[in-house]
Scaffold this active site. Structure first.
Site, PDB file in Angstrom:
ATOM      1  N   ARG A 181     -49.713  -4.360  26.174  1.00 50.26           N
ATOM      2  CA  ARG A 181     -50.381  -3.831  27.375  1.00 50.26           C
ATOM      3  C   ARG A 181     -51.058  -2.498  27.033  1.00 50.26           C
ATOM      4  O   ARG A 181     -52.179  -2.225  27.452  1.00 50.26           O
ATOM      5  CB  ARG A 181     -49.358  -3.611  28.510  1.00 50.26           C
ATOM      6  CG  ARG A 181     -48.791  -4.876  29.116  1.00 50.26           C
ATOM      7  CD  ARG A 181     -49.798  -5.625  29.954  1.00 50.26           C
ATOM      8  NE  ARG A 181     -50.336  -4.845  31.067  1.00 50.26           N
ATOM      9  CZ  ARG A 181     -49.744  -4.680  32.257  1.00 50.26           C
ATOM     10  NH1 ARG A 181     -48.600  -5.278  32.512  1.00 50.26           N
ATOM     11  NH2 ARG A 181     -50.308  -3.962  33.208  1.00 50.26           N
ATOM     12  N   GLN A 197     -52.483  -8.112  32.334  1.00 50.71           N
ATOM     13  CA  GLN A 197     -51.368  -8.783  31.663  1.00 50.71           C
ATOM     14  C   GLN A 197     -51.876  -9.945  30.815  1.00 50.71           C
ATOM     15  O   GLN A 197     -51.416 -10.148  29.685  1.00 50.71           O
ATOM     16  CB  GLN A 197     -50.354  -9.283  32.703  1.00 50.71           C
ATOM     17  CG  GLN A 197     -49.145  -9.928  32.073  1.00 50.71           C
ATOM     18  CD  GLN A 197     -48.263  -8.934  31.333  1.00 50.71           C
ATOM     19  OE1 GLN A 197     -47.848  -7.938  31.905  1.00 50.71           O
ATOM     20  NE2 GLN A 197     -47.975  -9.196  30.065  1.00 50.71           N
ATOM     21  N   ASP A 219     -42.828 -16.882  34.889  1.00 51.21           N
ATOM     22  CA  ASP A 219     -42.735 -15.586  35.564  1.00 51.21           C
ATOM     23  C   ASP A 219     -41.666 -15.720  36.648  1.00 51.21           C
ATOM     24  O   ASP A 219     -41.177 -16.826  36.920  1.00 51.21           O
ATOM     25  CB  ASP A 219     -44.122 -15.250  36.163  1.00 51.21           C
ATOM     26  CG  ASP A 219     -44.206 -13.853  36.764  1.00 51.21           C
ATOM     27  OD1 ASP A 219     -43.310 -13.025  36.518  1.00 51.21           O
ATOM     28  OD2 ASP A 219     -45.179 -13.595  37.497  1.00 51.21           O
ATOM     29  N   HIS A 238     -53.463 -10.892  37.860  1.00 47.81           N
ATOM     30  CA  HIS A 238     -52.911  -9.824  37.019  1.00 47.81           C
ATOM     31  C   HIS A 238     -53.692  -9.832  35.694  1.00 47.81           C
ATOM     32  O   HIS A 238     -53.152 -10.160  34.638  1.00 47.81           O
ATOM     33  CB  HIS A 238     -51.411 -10.075  36.793  1.00 47.81           C
ATOM     34  CG  HIS A 238     -50.656  -8.877  36.294  1.00 47.81           C
ATOM     35  ND1 HIS A 238     -51.241  -7.636  36.075  1.00 47.81           N
ATOM     36  CD2 HIS A 238     -49.339  -8.732  35.971  1.00 47.81           C
ATOM     37  CE1 HIS A 238     -50.327  -6.807  35.636  1.00 47.81           C
ATOM     38  NE2 HIS A 238     -49.166  -7.432  35.561  1.00 47.81           N
ATOM     39  N   ARG A 257     -52.831  -1.073  41.837  1.00 48.24           N
ATOM     40  CA  ARG A 257     -51.884  -2.190  42.010  1.00 48.24           C
ATOM     41  C   ARG A 257     -51.606  -2.280  43.504  1.00 48.24           C
ATOM     42  O   ARG A 257     -51.113  -1.328  44.113  1.00 48.24           O
ATOM     43  CB  ARG A 257     -50.591  -1.919  41.234  1.00 48.24           C
ATOM     44  CG  ARG A 257     -49.469  -2.856  41.662  1.00 48.24           C
ATOM     45  CD  ARG A 257     -48.273  -2.821  40.743  1.00 48.24           C
ATOM     46  NE  ARG A 257     -48.570  -3.489  39.492  1.00 48.24           N
ATOM     47  CZ  ARG A 257     -47.653  -3.909  38.628  1.00 48.24           C
ATOM     48  NH1 ARG A 257     -46.370  -3.736  38.889  1.00 48.24           N
ATOM     49  NH2 ARG A 257     -48.001  -4.501  37.509  1.00 48.24           N
ATOM     50  N   CYS A 289     -44.249 -11.983  31.417  1.00 46.33           N
ATOM     51  CA  CYS A 289     -44.840 -10.648  31.610  1.00 46.33           C
ATOM     52  C   CYS A 289     -43.798  -9.563  31.820  1.00 46.33           C
ATOM     53  O   CYS A 289     -44.086  -8.390  31.645  1.00 46.33           O
ATOM     54  CB  CYS A 289     -45.839 -10.677  32.754  1.00 46.33           C
ATOM     55  SG  CYS A 289     -45.097 -10.996  34.379  1.00 46.33           S
TER      56      CYS A 289
HETATM   57  N1  NVA Z   1     -45.697 -12.152  39.594  1.00 50.74           N
HETATM   58  C1  NVA Z   1     -45.003 -10.888  39.508  1.00 50.74           C
HETATM   59  C2  NVA Z   1     -45.465 -10.112  38.323  1.00 50.74           C
HETATM   60  C3  NVA Z   1     -44.808  -8.773  38.126  1.00 50.74           C
HETATM   61  C4  NVA Z   1     -45.343  -8.017  36.949  1.00 50.74           C
HETATM   62  C5  NVA Z   1     -45.215 -10.102  40.787  1.00 50.74           C
HETATM   63  O1  NVA Z   1     -46.339 -10.106  41.302  1.00 50.74           O
HETATM   64  O2  NVA Z   1     -44.250  -9.517  41.292  1.00 50.74           O
HETATM   65  N1   CP Z   2     -45.642  -6.911  33.618  1.00 50.77           N
HETATM   66  C1   CP Z   2     -45.856  -5.883  34.458  1.00 50.77           C
HETATM   67  O1   CP Z   2     -46.949  -5.714  35.038  1.00 50.77           O
HETATM   68  O2   CP Z   2     -44.787  -5.043  34.586  1.00 50.77           O
HETATM   69  P1   CP Z   2     -44.575  -3.869  35.629  1.00 50.77           P
HETATM   70  O3   CP Z   2     -44.405  -4.491  36.990  1.00 50.77           O
HETATM   71  O4   CP Z   2     -43.357  -3.165  35.149  1.00 50.77           O
HETATM   72  O5   CP Z   2     -45.799  -2.976  35.622  1.00 50.77           O
END
Ligand code: NVA
Ligand code: CP
Length: 305
Positions: A287, A133, A219, A130, A103, A259
């Site tokens: 997930r 997800q 989101d 992502h 990540r 998500c």
């Molecule tokens: N769009 C959000 C998703 C978090 C799971 C982010 O990138 O922060």
């Molecule tokens: N939805 C998701 O990826 O959650 P986290 O940021 O908690 O991993």
């Protein structure tokens, strides 16, 4: 051949369909408390440059449940955080473990890591995508409503990593996305890496985007990495909250997904998030199941269903 999962379109429709089937089988076994250890002695390295609850937990618990082990690495306390080139990290880490999840910020980072890795690499969220997800989201849709082919998904809000991945999924799995973003936050088809097969339509008014939708999803307004824009975004996105009025424009049996983590009163009203059309808790749980199917596929290939 070595396979990675760096964006949704890295897999064909047939591969995604296999994963959904496999996830169903793996989930059912898990619910029956059956031991299933196809990845005994395998190790997953999880590299996090951003925060996480669900992604860390689902990969770590998932690997454990498949008989393997997972190691959590945070940039703050690895040499990556002190400037070790990502290419070198890819070479070294992939000599010690069997599979890697990352990540991070730019997609380019996971691409460069993967190009130097001896083992499969999974994108656990980048600024652009992502994919894990959306695997969970489509699987959740299928569980509740059957095939997503030919259906309509309304994406309300920011054209972020989730939005881009929904758009890719629409091309791969042949469904439609109605997108509504505030002015200045529009979809960038190149960044989403689309073929341009006409699987999405843009709506200025989010209410119009919801019309006829089988699924309404949104989101956060400010994703990780964009925190400096938070105040500005709160104002720009004020009319893009998914609320009961928006859900009324969708089909009567439309689902709501997010998500998570969610901000009640910003991108979604509490009434919708906690309401009867919301499947966000199933979505979060899934997930675990889809990523177990994903790791099994990347390490063992296609198995008999
Ligand atoms: N769009 C959000 C998703 C978090 C799971 C982010 O990138 O922060
Ligand atoms: N939805 C998701 O990826 O959650 P986290 O940021 O908690 O991993």
């Amino acid at each position: 051949m070595l396979k990675h999962f760096l964006q949704f379109k890295d897999f064909t429709r047939a591969e995604h369909e296999y994963l959904f089937e496999r996830a169903r089988v793996i989930k059912a076994r898990f619910k029956r408390y059956e031991t299933y250890h196809p990845l005994a002695d395998r190790t997953l390295a999880m590299i996090f440059e951003k925060s996480s609850t669900r992604t860390r937990l689902s990969f770590e618990a998932g690997m454990h449940q498949l008989g393997g082990a997972a190691i959590y690495l945070n940039t703050r306390d690895t040499q990556l955080g002190r400037g070790e080139p990502v290419e070198d990290a890819g070479k070294v880490i992939s000599r010690m473990v069997d599979i890697v999840m990352i990540r991070t910020f730019e997609q380019d980072i996971v691409e460069r890591f993967a190009a130097h890795s001896r083992v499969p690499v999974i994108n656990g969220l980048t600024n652009e995508y992502h994919p894990c997800q959306i695997l969970a989201d489509v699987f959740t849709f299928i569980e509740h409503r059957g095939s997503i082919q030919g259906r309509t998904v309304a994406w309300i809000g920011d054209s972020n990593n989730m939005c881009n991945t929904w758009l890719q999924a629409a091309e791969v799995l042949d469904f439609k996305v109605h997108v509504s973003t505030p002015p200045g936050y529009e979809v960038e088809p190149e960044r989403a890496n689309l073929h341009g097969t006409g699987h999405f339509e843009v709506f200025a008014d989010p209410l119009d985007a919801c019309r006829g939708a089988d699924l309404v999803t949104t989101d956060v307004w400010t994703s990780m990495g964009w925190e400096a824009e938070n105040e500005e975004r709160l104002k720009a996105f004020a009319d893009w909250q998914v609320d009961a009025d928006m859900m009324k424009r969708a089909k009567p049996d439309a689902l709501f997904m997010h998500c998570l983590p969610a901000h009640r009163g910003e991108e979604v009203s509490g009434e919708v998030l906690d309401g009867p059309q919301s499947v966000v808790w199933d979505e979060a749980e899934n997930r675990l199941h889809v990523q177990k199917a994903l790791m099994e596929y990347l390490l063992l290939g296609k198995l008999e269903i």
